[in-house]
Every structure is written in C-alpha cells, then in structure tokens.
Design a protein around this motif. Structure first.
Motif, short mmCIF file in Angstrom:
data_model
loop_
_atom_site.label_atom_id
_atom_site.label_comp_id
_atom_site.label_asym_id
_atom_site.label_seq_id
_atom_site.Cartn_x
_atom_site.Cartn_y
_atom_site.Cartn_z
N MET A 47 0.86 -1.18 0.00
CA MET A 47 0.00 0.00 0.00
C MET A 47 0.90 1.23 0.00
O MET A 47 1.86 1.29 0.74
CB MET A 47 -0.91 0.01 1.23
N LYS A 48 0.57 2.19 -0.84
CA LYS A 48 1.35 3.41 -0.94
C LYS A 48 0.60 4.54 -0.24
O LYS A 48 -0.60 4.66 -0.36
CB LYS A 48 1.60 3.73 -2.41
N ASP A 50 -0.13 8.42 0.00
CA ASP A 50 -0.10 9.55 -0.92
C ASP A 50 -1.09 10.60 -0.42
O ASP A 50 -1.72 10.42 0.61
CB ASP A 50 -0.49 9.07 -2.32
N GLU A 52 -4.43 13.10 -1.53
CA GLU A 52 -5.54 13.26 -2.47
C GLU A 52 -6.09 14.67 -2.26
O GLU A 52 -6.21 15.14 -1.12
CB GLU A 52 -6.60 12.21 -2.16
N GLY A 116 -5.88 12.57 -7.39
CA GLY A 116 -4.89 11.81 -6.63
C GLY A 116 -3.62 11.65 -7.42
O GLY A 116 -3.56 11.97 -8.61
N THR A 146 -3.98 9.55 1.97
CA THR A 146 -4.69 8.33 1.59
C THR A 146 -3.70 7.19 1.42
O THR A 146 -2.50 7.41 1.31
CB THR A 146 -5.46 8.50 0.26
N MET A 147 -4.22 6.01 1.42
CA MET A 147 -3.43 4.82 1.09
C MET A 147 -4.07 4.19 -0.13
O MET A 147 -5.29 4.13 -0.23
CB MET A 147 -3.43 3.84 2.26
N HIS A 148 -3.25 3.76 -1.07
CA HIS A 148 -3.81 3.19 -2.28
C HIS A 148 -2.93 2.08 -2.83
O HIS A 148 -1.75 1.97 -2.49
CB HIS A 148 -3.99 4.26 -3.35
N THR A 149 -3.52 1.29 -3.68
CA THR A 149 -2.81 0.30 -4.46
C THR A 149 -3.66 0.03 -5.68
O THR A 149 -4.81 0.47 -5.76
CB THR A 149 -2.54 -1.00 -3.66
N PHE A 150 -3.12 -0.66 -6.64
CA PHE A 150 -3.88 -1.07 -7.81
C PHE A 150 -4.14 -2.57 -7.72
O PHE A 150 -3.28 -3.33 -7.32
CB PHE A 150 -3.11 -0.77 -9.10
N TYR A 151 -5.33 -2.97 -8.09
CA TYR A 151 -5.68 -4.38 -8.13
C TYR A 151 -5.43 -4.88 -9.54
O TYR A 151 -5.84 -4.26 -10.51
CB TYR A 151 -7.16 -4.56 -7.76
#
Length: 163
Positions: A47-48, A50, A52, A116, A146-151
């Motif tokens: 999880m990155k 970043d 937003e 974002g 925020t925390m994000h990732t790509f599925y």
C-alpha cells in the motif's frame, strides 16, 4: 477512592489505549498488506501513502441568481486543465447551500474534482489556471492523506500485469 483518583485512573486508561492504537495503526501503515482476489487468489501489493486533493468550484454568479457559466462548459475547461497538468481526476456536480453574512439562504451548484497521485506543485498550477480561466476569486481545496494500491487480475491478459 477519591474522585481525583478515579479521574486520574480514567485518563491513564484513555492515554494507554490511545498509545496502543497509534502503535498498531502505525504498524498497519508500514506493514505489507495482503489483499485477496474475490475468487480466493492471494496477491500482495505494498500500500502506498499519498495525498488526495478535492477541489470545489462554486458555480453561483455574483448575484447568486444562477450559474456564472454553463456547467458542461466549465467541466470541459477544468477537465482539459487537469489533463494538461498530467493529472487523473474524477468529478461530480453537486447541489448545496449556505447562509450568507446577512442571513440569506443561498443554494447553488458546485463542481467537485478529486485528484490523486499529484504533487502540490501540479495542484497549485491547476488552481491558478482554473481561477484565471473561470474568473473565480476563490476555490475550496481539501488535502488528505490516503493509502492506495492497484488491483491486478491475473486471469486477464494471460497473467501479464499492465503496470
């Protein structure tokens, strides 16, 4: 037991629980997160963290009797500004209201853009261009972590993850 001793004990408990919560929250942010595919396939992604940004442009004219320009026209201008800055976005048209300094109820439209994966410098350039192109004196901006990732679905594209 005195009333002060009860208060002191309660504050110690609250402080201890708060520190424990912060510790585990920090571990969760820094740890590698395991996500599950809906069909049960396990995959790992880091999880990155970043930022937003939400940009809200009020559409009311100076007399609060309507929009200062066509909403679709404003969207086209702002969309192009965001894309020229190299930023992905999502947008919505909102309807809201407020009470002005004289107590008048004012309702109106606003455009909300969520951006974002952008730097603060990109956002500042976007805001300056929106302000100039739409002749807006002020624009509401909200920034949050925020925390994000790509599925990635390994069953699509024969397991070739397009990144």
């Amino acid at each position: 037991m005195s009333n002060n001793a009860v208060k002191f004990g309660l504050w110690n408990l609250i402080l201890t629980l708060g520190l424990v919560g912060v510790f585990f929250f920090s571990l969760g942010i820094l740890a590698k997160v395991t996500l599950y595919h809906p069909q049960g396939t396990l995959f790992d992604e880091m999880m990155k963290i970043d930022e937003e940004y939400t940009i809200i442009i009020g559409m009311n004219n100076e007399t609060n009797t309507g929009d200062f320009m066509d909403i679709e026209e404003a969207q086209a201008i702002i969309d192009e500004i965001c894309l020229d800055a190299g930023c992905a976005f999502s947008r919505t048209v909102m309807r809201g209201g407020r009470v002005d300094q004289e107590g008048h109820k004012i309702k109106g439209n606003s455009l909300s853009y969520t951006i974002g994966l952008a730097s603060e410098q990109q956002i500042q350039k976007i805001l300056k261009k929106i302000s100039s192109r739409l002749n807006r004196k002020s624009i509401f901006v909200q920034r949050k972590a925020t925390m994000h990732t790509f599925y990635y679905n390994k069953d699509i594209n024969n397991g070739d993850y397009a990144q």
